[in-house]
Every structure is written in structure tokens, then in C-alpha cells.
Design a protein around this motif. Structure first.
Motif, PDB file in Angstrom:
ATOM      1  N   GLN A  73       0.831  -1.204   0.000  1.00 29.62           N
ATOM      2  CA  GLN A  73       0.000   0.000   0.000  1.00 29.62           C
ATOM      3  C   GLN A  73       0.865   1.253   0.000  1.00 29.62           C
ATOM      4  O   GLN A  73       1.969   1.266   0.533  1.00 29.62           O
ATOM      5  CB  GLN A  73      -0.913   0.023   1.236  1.00 29.62           C
ATOM      6  CG  GLN A  73      -1.955  -1.074   1.265  1.00 29.62           C
ATOM      7  CD  GLN A  73      -2.760  -1.044   2.548  1.00 29.62           C
ATOM      8  OE1 GLN A  73      -2.238  -0.806   3.632  1.00 29.62           O
ATOM      9  NE2 GLN A  73      -4.058  -1.278   2.435  1.00 29.62           N
ATOM     10  N   SER A  74       0.330   2.322  -0.568  1.00 32.77           N
ATOM     11  CA  SER A  74       0.919   3.651  -0.413  1.00 32.77           C
ATOM     12  C   SER A  74       0.222   4.340   0.754  1.00 32.77           C
ATOM     13  O   SER A  74      -0.862   3.913   1.182  1.00 32.77           O
ATOM     14  CB  SER A  74       0.754   4.472  -1.698  1.00 32.77           C
ATOM     15  OG  SER A  74      -0.625   4.640  -2.006  1.00 32.77           O
ATOM     16  N   SER A  75       0.804   5.398   1.276  1.00 30.59           N
ATOM     17  CA  SER A  75       0.243   6.055   2.457  1.00 30.59           C
ATOM     18  C   SER A  75       0.155   7.558   2.245  1.00 30.59           C
ATOM     19  O   SER A  75       0.848   8.134   1.398  1.00 30.59           O
ATOM     20  CB  SER A  75       1.090   5.755   3.699  1.00 30.59           C
ATOM     21  OG  SER A  75       2.398   6.259   3.544  1.00 30.59           O
ATOM     22  N   ASP A  76      -0.702   8.187   3.045  1.00 32.01           N
ATOM     23  CA  ASP A  76      -0.891   9.639   2.997  1.00 32.01           C
ATOM     24  C   ASP A  76      -1.258  10.121   4.387  1.00 32.01           C
ATOM     25  O   ASP A  76      -1.947   9.421   5.142  1.00 32.01           O
ATOM     26  CB  ASP A  76      -1.998   9.998   1.995  1.00 32.01           C
ATOM     27  CG  ASP A  76      -2.148  11.506   1.817  1.00 32.01           C
ATOM     28  OD1 ASP A  76      -1.129  12.212   1.963  1.00 32.01           O
ATOM     29  OD2 ASP A  76      -3.271  11.981   1.535  1.00 32.01           O
ATOM     30  N   THR A  77      -0.782  11.302   4.767  1.00 27.57           N
ATOM     31  CA  THR A  77      -1.151  11.926   6.036  1.00 27.57           C
ATOM     32  C   THR A  77      -2.204  12.994   5.792  1.00 27.57           C
ATOM     33  O   THR A  77      -2.290  13.559   4.704  1.00 27.57           O
ATOM     34  CB  THR A  77       0.067  12.553   6.724  1.00 27.57           C
ATOM     35  OG1 THR A  77       0.695  13.470   5.824  1.00 27.57           O
ATOM     36  CG2 THR A  77       1.066  11.489   7.119  1.00 27.57           C
ATOM     37  N   ALA A  78      -2.988  13.263   6.819  1.00 24.91           N
ATOM     38  CA  ALA A  78      -4.161  14.122   6.649  1.00 24.91           C
ATOM     39  C   ALA A  78      -3.857  15.576   6.973  1.00 24.91           C
ATOM     40  O   ALA A  78      -2.934  15.903   7.717  1.00 24.91           O
ATOM     41  CB  ALA A  78      -5.303  13.631   7.535  1.00 24.91           C
ATOM     42  N   VAL A  79      -4.658  16.430   6.391  1.00 24.50           N
ATOM     43  CA  VAL A  79      -4.713  17.843   6.756  1.00 24.50           C
ATOM     44  C   VAL A  79      -6.043  18.039   7.472  1.00 24.50           C
ATOM     45  O   VAL A  79      -7.091  17.635   6.958  1.00 24.50           O
ATOM     46  CB  VAL A  79      -4.643  18.744   5.507  1.00 24.50           C
ATOM     47  CG1 VAL A  79      -4.748  20.208   5.904  1.00 24.50           C
ATOM     48  CG2 VAL A  79      -3.360  18.482   4.739  1.00 24.50           C
ATOM     49  N   GLY A  80      -6.018  18.624   8.671  1.00 25.10           N
ATOM     50  CA  GLY A  80      -7.263  18.710   9.430  1.00 25.10           C
ATOM     51  C   GLY A  80      -7.312  19.883  10.372  1.00 25.10           C
ATOM     52  O   GLY A  80      -6.378  20.683  10.464  1.00 25.10           O
ATOM     53  N   SER A  81      -8.424  19.996  11.073  1.00 28.33           N
ATOM     54  CA  SER A  81      -8.633  21.068  12.042  1.00 28.33           C
ATOM     55  C   SER A  81      -9.379  20.515  13.244  1.00 28.33           C
ATOM     56  O   SER A  81     -10.048  19.482  13.158  1.00 28.33           O
ATOM     57  CB  SER A  81      -9.423  22.221  11.415  1.00 28.33           C
ATOM     58  OG  SER A  81     -10.740  21.794  11.088  1.00 28.33           O
ATOM     59  N   VAL A  82      -9.244  21.232  14.377  1.00 32.50           N
ATOM     60  CA  VAL A  82      -9.896  20.826  15.617  1.00 32.50           C
ATOM     61  C   VAL A  82     -10.655  22.014  16.190  1.00 32.50           C
ATOM     62  O   VAL A  82     -10.099  23.121  16.297  1.00 32.50           O
ATOM     63  CB  VAL A  82      -8.871  20.310  16.646  1.00 32.50           C
ATOM     64  CG1 VAL A  82      -9.553  20.010  17.977  1.00 32.50           C
ATOM     65  CG2 VAL A  82      -8.175  19.066  16.124  1.00 32.50           C
ATOM     66  N   LEU A  83     -11.916  21.803  16.542  1.00 30.16           N
ATOM     67  CA  LEU A  83     -12.734  22.810  17.211  1.00 30.16           C
ATOM     68  C   LEU A  83     -13.196  22.230  18.542  1.00 30.16           C
ATOM     69  O   LEU A  83     -13.556  21.052  18.621  1.00 30.16           O
ATOM     70  CB  LEU A  83     -13.947  23.192  16.359  1.00 30.16           C
ATOM     71  CG  LEU A  83     -13.658  23.755  14.963  1.00 30.16           C
ATOM     72  CD1 LEU A  83     -14.961  23.975  14.204  1.00 30.16           C
ATOM     73  CD2 LEU A  83     -12.895  25.061  15.064  1.00 30.16           C
TER      74      LEU A  83
END
Length: 417
Positions: A73-83
């Protein structure tokens, strides 16, 4: 004129031989296949060693590379936010003065960021104004004469020294400061806002895996408004509920709420998104964990320096045309929400790379067995003669400079027959 018995080839003959040489070379390159010479050795010891090494390599490729490390598998990290959003009302009664504390009073900052502080204890100094007064009794600036209070500002002091020693009263230096100065020598015990144990924290976290075009929120399938109104996080019965009781957070991080509420501390909330996108996206769900980030909950040494977490906060106002303030030394629990994310999905390129590297590692068995046969076994010289063929260098004839070695060998064998 004298003529030599051997005629030199004409330019036409040389060109023809050159063309024939190039044609044969290209023909051999495209239409012939060469394989390395192999020697079959009947040896139980060497055979067992070879198969054991190959079995270990195969177990490494299947078990570690493909199953554990997901090498296909290939992998990816996320872009996110927290409220975040806090809820709860606190009540205090200090020396007969009743007071209500709501979210606007005990949360810093109030915007609901991924890092915030909930006040659990405080020391309040009311009605401060800029004037001259004495240092507090717990100050290090004790004096016996004015010479001890020269005009300067101590790093740990409360203001600027005026050069006067209050020998007849406090025996402390006089300072120009916000007076009356704060006296924080005694921290309220138990904490004044023990009711913060029942405050609740709502976390909303959204992440995006751009490489796969997948967006997820911790309000996953099945979590609607009706569920949020009644749920409270529990690692066993409600592991996906985004509402947390502060007392439970502190307990799951390994601390005692009464101890950490008195002097403050720091708690880390980890939101782990580890997703296998070869499955349905609905299976991509967050996992919460909690960790104490400051101090050791089992620490018994009361002489430790800089225990807990605190800061000062002032509320300014005008009274009788003079600026005044109420100073609070706030002891609180700092919460840091940390999002860890990785998504994996099948990809042919890393799959082929993993298989290719695995096939290459199989060569280790051949190298080890060759070393055993060539240098360790008693019949190593016999094996060396069978594995390697040594030939003498053959000089080319002057007239056959464009012949290949194969042509020479063919002509030699024809002559021999």
C-alpha cells in the motif's frame, strides 16, 4: 616490381568483413540468451542451510513487509482542524463571597482552539491600582536600611524599588507597583473550582486525505444530534462519543483530579486516524487516548521545582477616574489535542518494489552457501573447480581482426572435424 606472397585485403573486402561482423554481433545480441552456469551440489548440510535462509527471507517478506508494514500500500497523512467547546458552570464561596464561573470566565482562550486551559484554582487580588506600597511578606526583598532598597527592579519582584525601607512596619522594601501586591504564598486547598470535574468538553475534528480525496469527521455515521445530547465518552460503551467529562479525562491520563486541580497540569488528548482505505470509508474511525504531559502522577517528592501549571490574568476597569484591575493567578489544566493520521491504500508501485526487493534478498542464501562450499567444506577445491572454468587468453589472427570469438571457436571446431 616485387610482389609479396600474401595479398593485403582490399578496402571492399574489409568493408564486407566489417558489415558481417556488425550483423553477427546484432544477431547474437537480439536472438541469443545466455544463462549462468549452475552446479548441482548434493549436500544435506548446505541444502538445509539454503532452505532455512530462504524460509526466513520468505517469512520476512510475507510477515513483516506485506502483513505488518503493509508494503503493498501507499500512504498519505491528513490535513485537518480541531474545534472545541466547553460546557459547565462553577460555583465558589470564598470568605462569604459567592460567585458563579461560566465558560467565559474559566476557559483560556475562549475561541475553542486545539490547545486551551480550564481554570481549576486561583488566587484573586482585587482593587489593584498603581501606587507605592510594601512588598508582600513572602518576598525576598527584606531590608534593614534604605541602602538595601536601591532604585531597581528585581526579576522576581512586584514593582520598581523606591529606595525606601519600611523598617518600622513590614521591614520590606517599598515599591511602585500595582498595589496591594499579590500574596501567593498559600494556594487554596482543596481547589476552589473542584466542580470543574463535571465540566464537559466537545471535540469536533475534521481531516482530509488529499492523495485519496477522502474527508472524514469524528462525527461519524450513527452520531446525530439526538445521540450527542445524551452520550458521554466511555472507552468501552461509547468509544466514538465526542463529549468528554473532564474528571474522566484526568483519570484516564493517570492523574488524580484533586491533586492536579490544585496546582494545575497538562493533559494530551490523542485522536488517532489509522485508516485502511482498501475497506469501506465508514470503517475509518478515530481512536481516542489520553496522556499526562506534565509531571509524574506517582511522584511523592514535594520539594520539586515549578510544580503544576499557572499564569496570571488581569481584568482592568475604571473607578473614580482611576484605572484599577483585578488580578487572578490562575491554576488550571492545559489540554493539548494532538491529531495523528495515516491512510493506506493498495498501490501497484510499492507492491512491485516490495516483491523485487524480496526476490533480491533471496540471493543471500546463494552467497552464504557459496561461502560454505568454497571456504569451509573439506572438498572445497573440488567444488571450486566445478563452479569456475578457467581458460587461457587466445590471441586473434592478424587477418581475422573482425571475427568474433564465437566465429573463431566455430572455425576451430570445423577444422578439428
Amino acid at each position: 616490381m616485387y610482389t609479396s606472397g600474401v595479398e593485403r585485403p582490399s578496402s571492399l573486402q574489409r568493408s564486407s568483413k566489417m558489415k558481417s561482423f556488425i550483423t553477427n554481433t546484432l544477431s547474437d545480441f537480439f536472438f541469443e540468451y545466455e544463462t549462468p552456469r549452475q552446479v548441482l551440489v548434493r549436500s544435506r548440510r548446505v541444502g538445509v542451510v539454503c532452505r532455512l535462509i530462504q524460509l526466513g527471507v520468505l517469512a520476512y517478506i510475507i510477515g513483516w513487509v506485506f502483513i505488518y508494514e503493509k508494503g503493498y500500500q501507499s500512504s498519505d497523512t491528513a490535513v485537518g482542524s480541531v474545534l472545541t467547546k466547553m460546557k459547565g458552570v462553577g460555583y465558589t464561596n470564598v470568605t462569604g463571597e459567592e460567585r458563579i464561573w461560566d465558560v467565559a470566565d474559566y476557559v483560556f482562550p475562549v475561541q475553542g482552539d486545539s490547545s486551551f486551559v480550564v481554570m481549576t484554582n486561583y488566587i484573586m487580588t482585587k482593587g489593584q491600582k498603581i501606587e507605592k506600597c510594601s512588598e508582600p511578606p513572602n518576598s525576598k526583598n527584606r531590608c534593614s536600611s534604605d541602602a538595601d532598597c536601591e532604585g531597581r527592579s528585581e526579576r522576581t519582584g512586584d514593582g520598581h524599588m523606591t529606595g525606601k525601607c519600611l523598617v518600622n512596619t513590614t521591614k520590606m522594601c517599598e515599591v511602585l507597583a500595582w498595589c496591594p501586591v499579590e500574596d501567593d504564598s498559600s494556594i487554596p486547598d482543596p481547589a476552589l473550582l473542584m466542580s470543574a470535574e463535571n465540566f464537559t468538553l466537545f471535540i469536533k475534528n475534521t481531516i482530509n486525505f488529499p492523495a485519496y480525496g477522502v474527508m472524514r469527521c469524528n462525527l461519524v455515521e450513527g452520531i446525530d444530534n439526538q445521540y450527542i445530547k445524551s452520550c458521554l465518552y466511555d472507552p468501552k460503551t461509547a468509544p466514538l462519543c465526542p463529549i468528554f467529562r473532564l474528571g474522566d479525562l484526568v483519570q484516564m491520563s493517570g492523574f488524580n483530579f484533586a491533586a492536579i486541580a490544585k496546582v494545575g497540569g497538562a493533559i494530551g488528548i490523542i485522536i488517532d486516524w489509522t485508516c485502511n482505505l482498501d475497506h469501506d470509508q465508514s470503517d475509518c474511525k478515530p481512536i481516542y487516548s489520553f496522556h499526562g504531559l506534565y509531571g509524574n502522577p506517582d511522584e511523592a517528592d514535594t520539594a520539586r521545582a515549578s510544580v503544576g501549571y499557572n499564569f496570571r490574568y488581569a481584568k482592568h476597569y475604571m473607578e473614580d477616574k482611576q484605572e484599577k484591575r483585578t488580578l487572578l493567578k490562575v491554576f488550571g489544566i492545559r489540554f493539548d489535542i494532538i491529531v495523528r493520521s495515516v491512510a493506506r491504500k493498495f498501490d501497484i508501485i510499492p507492491t512491485l518494489t516490495a516483491i523485487g526487493s524480496g526476490v533480491g534478498i533471496f540471493g543471500v542464501a546463494t552467497v552464504v552457501c557459496d561461502l560454505i562450499l568454497l571456504y569451509l567444506l573439506p572438498k572445497r577445491e573440488f567444488y571450486n573447480n566445478m563452479k569456475f572454468k578457467v581458460t587461457e587468453t587466445m590471441e586473434k589472427e592478424p587477418l581475422d581482426e573482425f571475427k568474433s570469438e564465437k566465429e573463431v571457436s566455430k572455425s576451430d571446431s570445423a577444422e578439428g572435424s
